[in-house]
Scaffold this motif. Structure first.
Motif: not given
Lengths: 189, 189
Positions: A107-113, B155-167
């Motif tokens: 649930x946390x993952x789906x919300x966060x992403x 906006x739509x969330x993804x994973x940064x190709x450099x640091x691996x964090x969500x952005x």
């Protein structure tokens, strides 16, 4: 206890200030709590948040740092991360939500992403997942601040040659509003 | 009464949130109070402030609008002005400290125009002048908002190709921090 408050106090302060029980501030409060523990009691800490969403309110509620007193800087990066640092040594800690770790809490993952629309995933469910996960979804790093640690100084004040209002002379001979950034027109009614 | 509070409540909320009794927030609270009266009770109002100093805290304390819930926008213009507007009609009022009017209150004028160093003009004296002047130093105008009234969408969330964090993917293939805006280094100690 979170940030020195019982869960009930913690949630009611969020309601009062933010207007509703947003999962983002609950998570932000847990991040602040962890970061305060890392930096240690008694350290006068300034703060930087990397999102304009929710996180500024978590810091303003649970630390002495606010936007208006200048101890909190807000970066519009849409990253769920914050830093607290000693304002004298500029040493501190950055803490962030670690996406890999959130996968253990669907649930946390789906919300966060933002994978599931709000309508299909209630705030209550997300908040339950946040309280279950607590610090398990966070990572941190000891850092030294290289930017944004300066306090904003007020510049010399003058009167704008165009609108006649007071402004900071460092903006030029007229204020930023009169330079074309004005956000309003006179009410046409 | 200011913003529905006694003077004591008003001042103690300022102390609690802002950390000290800054004249700027006392004046800001009086501006918020006046602007709320102009716009009328029961209107769901969003806010714009034209300075990062003090004013954001006055709005966050005495209205439902905060930085983190997105109902308050903060412009770094160093102008002591704020607007409240109906979020549906985008009609509202802008209120500002009118320099000409402050001249009748020398302590207030000298503080507002930064003509006398802080050491020679105590906060107490400035706050006394503010309470004496009250709305007499303010001017207002009915306005229609033409910018900044949109809520910030995530906006739509993804994973940064450099640091691996969500952005937010709208920033490009890597996050703004990895694009060179990073404000920290690893603690070298």
């Amino acid at each position: 206890m979170i940030c020195g408050k019982t869960i009930d106090e913690f949630l009611s302060e969020i309601m009062r200030f933010h207007g509703f029980k947003a999962p983002g501030i609950v998570l932000g409060g847990i991040m602040v709590d962890y970061c305060q523990e890392l930096i240690g009691a008694g350290v006068e800490a300034d703060a930087i948040v990397e999102s304009i969403h929710c996180l500024p309110d978590a810091v303003q509620l649970f630390t002495p740092c606010t936007v208006g007193n200048g101890w909190l800087k807000v970066l519009d990066w849409d990253k769920y991360a914050l830093s607290l640092y000693n304002r004298k040594t500029v040493l501190g800690f950055r803490i962030w939500v670690d996406t890999e770790k959130t996968k253990s809490y669907p649930d946390l993952y789906n919300w966060y992403m933002r994978l599931v629309p709000k309508k299909e995933l209630s705030s209550e469910r997300v908040i339950n997942a946040i309280f279950t996960a607590e610090r398990n979804v966070l990572s941190y790093q000891a850092i030294q601040i290289t930017q944004h640690s300066d306090r904003h100084k007020k510049g010399e004040t003058g009167i704008c040659s165009s609108c006649g209002e007071a402004y900071s002379l460092k903006q030029g001979t007229s204020c930023l509003s009169c330079q074309g950034h004005c956000y309003y027109i006179k009410n046409p009614n």
